[in-house]
Design a protein around this motif. Structure first.
Motif, PDB file in Angstrom:
ATOM      1  N   GLY A 134     -51.072  92.945 123.009  1.00 36.07           N
ATOM      2  CA  GLY A 134     -51.663  94.181 122.508  1.00 36.07           C
ATOM      3  C   GLY A 134     -50.834  95.421 122.769  1.00 36.07           C
ATOM      4  O   GLY A 134     -51.237  96.525 122.394  1.00 36.07           O
ATOM      5  N   VAL A 135     -49.665  95.251 123.411  1.00 35.54           N
ATOM      6  CA  VAL A 135     -48.774  96.387 123.687  1.00 35.54           C
ATOM      7  C   VAL A 135     -47.520  96.217 122.826  1.00 35.54           C
ATOM      8  O   VAL A 135     -46.766  95.258 123.028  1.00 35.54           O
ATOM      9  N   PRO A 136     -47.287  97.097 121.874  1.00 37.25           N
ATOM     10  CA  PRO A 136     -46.143  96.931 120.957  1.00 37.25           C
ATOM     11  C   PRO A 136     -44.807  97.191 121.641  1.00 37.25           C
ATOM     12  O   PRO A 136     -44.733  97.877 122.667  1.00 37.25           O
ATOM     13  N   GLU A 137     -43.749  96.610 121.054  1.00 34.85           N
ATOM     14  CA  GLU A 137     -42.398  96.797 121.579  1.00 34.85           C
ATOM     15  C   GLU A 137     -41.580  97.695 120.645  1.00 34.85           C
ATOM     16  O   GLU A 137     -41.953  97.926 119.499  1.00 34.85           O
ATOM     17  N   TYR A 138     -40.469  98.162 121.189  1.00 37.81           N
ATOM     18  CA  TYR A 138     -39.485  98.865 120.367  1.00 37.81           C
ATOM     19  C   TYR A 138     -38.709  97.837 119.553  1.00 37.81           C
ATOM     20  O   TYR A 138     -38.706  96.642 119.873  1.00 37.81           O
ATOM     21  N   GLY A 139     -38.026  98.304 118.498  1.00 33.29           N
ATOM     22  CA  GLY A 139     -37.346  97.377 117.608  1.00 33.29           C
ATOM     23  C   GLY A 139     -35.836  97.541 117.583  1.00 33.29           C
ATOM     24  O   GLY A 139     -35.287  98.537 118.072  1.00 33.29           O
ATOM     25  N   SER A 140     -35.176  96.561 117.002  1.00 34.97           N
ATOM     26  CA  SER A 140     -33.730  96.612 116.824  1.00 34.97           C
ATOM     27  C   SER A 140     -33.395  97.503 115.625  1.00 34.97           C
ATOM     28  O   SER A 140     -34.286  97.920 114.870  1.00 34.97           O
ATOM     29  N   LEU A 141     -32.103  97.772 115.441  1.00 37.61           N
ATOM     30  CA  LEU A 141     -31.689  98.565 114.281  1.00 37.61           C
ATOM     31  C   LEU A 141     -32.144  97.908 112.983  1.00 37.61           C
ATOM     32  O   LEU A 141     -32.644  98.582 112.068  1.00 37.61           O
ATOM     33  N   GLU A 142     -31.963  96.593 112.898  1.00 32.68           N
ATOM     34  CA  GLU A 142     -32.349  95.879 111.684  1.00 32.68           C
ATOM     35  C   GLU A 142     -33.854  95.966 111.443  1.00 32.68           C
ATOM     36  O   GLU A 142     -34.307  96.142 110.299  1.00 32.68           O
ATOM     37  N   GLN A 143     -34.634  95.855 112.498  1.00 31.57           N
ATOM     38  CA  GLN A 143     -36.090  95.939 112.348  1.00 31.57           C
ATOM     39  C   GLN A 143     -36.524  97.346 111.942  1.00 31.57           C
ATOM     40  O   GLN A 143     -37.441  97.510 111.125  1.00 31.57           O
ATOM     41  N   LEU A 144     -35.876  98.346 112.492  1.00 32.58           N
ATOM     42  CA  LEU A 144     -36.190  99.723 112.102  1.00 32.58           C
ATOM     43  C   LEU A 144     -35.838  99.951 110.636  1.00 32.58           C
ATOM     44  O   LEU A 144     -36.562 100.632 109.905  1.00 32.58           O
ATOM     45  N   HIS A 145     -34.726  99.373 110.216  1.00 32.09           N
ATOM     46  CA  HIS A 145     -34.292  99.511 108.826  1.00 32.09           C
ATOM     47  C   HIS A 145     -35.254  98.792 107.883  1.00 32.09           C
ATOM     48  O   HIS A 145     -35.639  99.323 106.833  1.00 32.09           O
ATOM     49  N   GLN A 146     -35.652  97.589 108.254  1.00 37.39           N
ATOM     50  CA  GLN A 146     -36.586  96.825 107.429  1.00 37.39           C
ATOM     51  C   GLN A 146     -37.943  97.522 107.326  1.00 37.39           C
ATOM     52  O   GLN A 146     -38.648  97.378 106.318  1.00 37.39           O
ATOM     53  N   ALA A 147     -38.281  98.278 108.352  1.00 37.49           N
ATOM     54  CA  ALA A 147     -39.553  99.012 108.340  1.00 37.49           C
ATOM     55  C   ALA A 147     -39.455 100.302 107.530  1.00 37.49           C
ATOM     56  O   ALA A 147     -40.453 101.024 107.389  1.00 37.49           O
ATOM     57  N   GLY A 148     -38.268 100.591 107.007  1.00 44.57           N
ATOM     58  CA  GLY A 148     -38.082 101.791 106.201  1.00 44.57           C
ATOM     59  C   GLY A 148     -37.928 103.062 107.012  1.00 44.57           C
ATOM     60  O   GLY A 148     -38.078 104.165 106.478  1.00 44.57           O
ATOM     61  N   LEU A 149     -37.588 102.916 108.292  1.00 47.22           N
ATOM     62  CA  LEU A 149     -37.469 104.082 109.168  1.00 47.22           C
ATOM     63  C   LEU A 149     -36.034 104.582 109.300  1.00 47.22           C
ATOM     64  O   LEU A 149     -35.814 105.672 109.833  1.00 47.22           O
ATOM     65  N   LEU A 150     -35.069 103.786 108.839  1.00 47.43           N
ATOM     66  CA  LEU A 150     -33.662 104.172 108.922  1.00 47.43           C
ATOM     67  C   LEU A 150     -32.966 103.945 107.588  1.00 47.43           C
ATOM     68  O   LEU A 150     -33.336 103.044 106.829  1.00 47.43           O
TER      69      LEU A 150
END
Length: 250
Positions: A134-150
């Motif tokens: 239930g506690v979210p983690e930070y993401g990698s560059l690729e995950q941030l990119h896939q999420a549309g944040l980068l």
């Protein structure tokens, strides 16, 4: 040097300029002196004074051609005008060389800040919870990119990009819930050569010659949002513990 060349051209050509009032000579002298002093600052604030010096050099050269004696007046006037254009172009090139480094570093700082903000958004949106606690983690560059944040440039920089970005995660969900580390390293570490810095035309020559986008400082940040910087003497991998000892960006 524009003044020196213009005065020499006038004297060697034997040109006699129209008489001017004493007050006008004082105003003109003060104006040219201020223009010259402002150009010594080496910043964009000198562009207007530079135009004044450009006009002065071209005007003097034109008068040498018009009022000089013999055929030599064409050569001397032309030299004065060409030297003026050369000096102004060299000065503008020096501004470009300086602002290039500053803009690269500013872009790197912006990139690190963007990635840190993307990490905060990624975690706040609970996009990743590997251990299902239930506690979210930070993401990698690729995950941030896939999420549309980068944007693509943060994940896969082009060959000409001055900086490359790296996100470091522990790989342990318990730690990745609490921390991340991002840093930007120069793609081409180095400085512009100062060997010819005192040679007339050196800045113009560097501006015309293609060169790698040199930079020297490495920038880093983490979940605190504080951006730190250091000149590591090269481009290499950085650890979180090492970067914490760097001074914060002012």
């Amino acid at each position: 040097m524009i003044f020196v060349v213009a005065i020499l051209a006038r004297r060697l050509s034997g040109a006699t300029f129209p008489a001017q009032s004493r007050s006008w000579r004082i105003i003109k002298g003060v104006g040219l002196a201020l223009a010259f002093l402002l150009t010594l600052g080496g910043t964009e604030l000198a562009l207007l004074p530079l135009l004044i010096l450009l006009f002065y050099g071209l005007w003097r050269g034109a008068y040498v051609i018009k009022l000089g004696q013999g055929s030599k007046r064409f050569l001397l006037g032309g030299v004065a005008m060409l030297f003026t254009l050369f000096a102004v172009a060299n000065y503008l090139a020096s501004l470009s060389n300086y602002s290039g480094v500053a803009s690269r570093e500013s872009s790197a700082v912006g990139g690190v800040r963007t990635i840190a903000t993307a990490e905060a958004s990624f975690r706040a949106d609970s996009r990743l919870d590997v251990n299902k606690n239930g506690v979210p983690e930070y993401g990698s560059l690729e995950q941030l990119h896939q999420a549309g944040l980068l944007e693509d440039r943060h994940v896969a920089p082009s060959p000409g990009s001055p900086y490359r970005y790296t996100v470091v995660l522990a790989g342990d969900p318990a730690r990745d819930e609490k921390e991340f580390f991002v840093y930007a390293t120069p793609s081409h570490y180095g400085r512009e050569s100062a060997a010819w810095s005192g040679v007339p035309g050196a800045s113009l020559a560097r501006g015309l010659r293609p060169a790698p986008p040199f930079a020297t400082r490495t920038f880093a940040s983490d979940e605190t949002g504080v951006i730190r910087q250091a000149d590591l003497g090269g481009s290499r991998a950085v650890t979180r513990e090492e970067a914490r000892k760097w001074p914060p960006l002012q």
